[in-house]
Design an enzyme around this catalytic site. Structure first.
Site, PDB file in Angstrom:
ATOM      1  N   ASN A 114      -4.023   3.532  -2.008  1.00 26.08           N
ATOM      2  CA  ASN A 114      -2.731   3.924  -1.430  1.00 26.08           C
ATOM      3  C   ASN A 114      -1.620   4.062  -2.468  1.00 26.08           C
ATOM      4  O   ASN A 114      -0.459   3.843  -2.172  1.00 26.08           O
ATOM      5  CB  ASN A 114      -2.341   2.968  -0.299  1.00 26.08           C
ATOM      6  CG  ASN A 114      -2.168   1.544  -0.773  1.00 26.08           C
ATOM      7  OD1 ASN A 114      -2.150   1.267  -1.966  1.00 26.08           O
ATOM      8  ND2 ASN A 114      -2.006   0.634   0.171  1.00 26.08           N
ATOM      9  N   HIS A 117       1.668  -0.417  -5.237  1.00 29.14           N
ATOM     10  CA  HIS A 117       1.890  -1.761  -4.710  1.00 29.14           C
ATOM     11  C   HIS A 117       3.389  -2.034  -4.746  1.00 29.14           C
ATOM     12  O   HIS A 117       4.074  -1.610  -5.678  1.00 29.14           O
ATOM     13  CB  HIS A 117       1.177  -2.798  -5.592  1.00 29.14           C
ATOM     14  CG  HIS A 117       1.651  -4.198  -5.364  1.00 29.14           C
ATOM     15  ND1 HIS A 117       1.136  -4.997  -4.369  1.00 29.14           N
ATOM     16  CD2 HIS A 117       2.612  -4.929  -5.984  1.00 29.14           C
ATOM     17  CE1 HIS A 117       1.755  -6.162  -4.400  1.00 29.14           C
ATOM     18  NE2 HIS A 117       2.657  -6.155  -5.368  1.00 29.14           N
ATOM     19  N   GLU A 128       5.303 -12.158  -8.978  1.00 36.21           N
ATOM     20  CA  GLU A 128       4.564 -11.003  -9.466  1.00 36.21           C
ATOM     21  C   GLU A 128       5.157 -10.466 -10.766  1.00 36.21           C
ATOM     22  O   GLU A 128       4.414 -10.079 -11.676  1.00 36.21           O
ATOM     23  CB  GLU A 128       4.536  -9.913  -8.394  1.00 36.21           C
ATOM     24  CG  GLU A 128       3.699 -10.313  -7.198  1.00 36.21           C
ATOM     25  CD  GLU A 128       3.739  -9.335  -6.047  1.00 36.21           C
ATOM     26  OE1 GLU A 128       3.001  -9.566  -5.074  1.00 36.21           O
ATOM     27  OE2 GLU A 128       4.497  -8.332  -6.106  1.00 36.21           O
TER      28      GLU A 128
END
Length: 143
Positions: A114, A117, A128
């Site tokens: 997709n 992120h 992250e």
């Protein structure tokens, strides 16, 4: 206080399809400032560590295989309400469910591949960003 940074990762399908420039243009046109960016090849260990929260889910191994299938581009983005605004810009995880004009609707093939992120919360954005950029010397908090 609203956290004003988020992590984006242009995934291997984005790199493979040569969509890096198109996606970065949409991100910048939406008012995000790019604070840090790097192209890298994730090792299996690095990908497993990043996606550890999904370790017990049935898609974990496929996700790790995909994220290690080619280079990706982690990016630190800054903007007011960065996490929420970026999630809106990229659209639903499944491009079939994504709103028209979102990055995933425009460029993604399926739920598994997709394109991008985006951190799902300010707390995860901090973690992250640290995971990918902590040793790089960039300030981890927006000013």
């Amino acid at each position: 206080m609203t956290y004003h940074r988020t992590l984006a990762i242009l995934k291997p399908d984005c790199v493979r399809k040569n969509f890096i420039g198109k996606v970065l243009r949409r991100i910048e046109d939406a008012g995000f400032k790019i604070c840090a960016l790097q192209m890298m090849q994730l090792t299996r260990e690095h990908a497993e560590g990043f996606y550890d929260v999904h370790r017990e889910r049935p898609f974990f191994n496929d996700l790790v295989d995909f994220m290690t299938s080619g280079p990706c581009v982690p990016i630190v983005l800054e903007k007011n309400d960065a996490v929420e605004d970026f999630r809106t810009l990229i659209g639903a995880t499944d491009p079939e469910d994504a709103d028209e004009g979102t990055i995933r609707k425009l460029y993604a093939d399926n739920k598994g591949e997709n394109i991008v992120h985006g951190s799902d919360s300010p707390e995860n954005a901090r973690k992250e960003i640290e995971y990918f950029f902590g040793a790089s010397g960039i300030p981890l908090d927006a000013k």
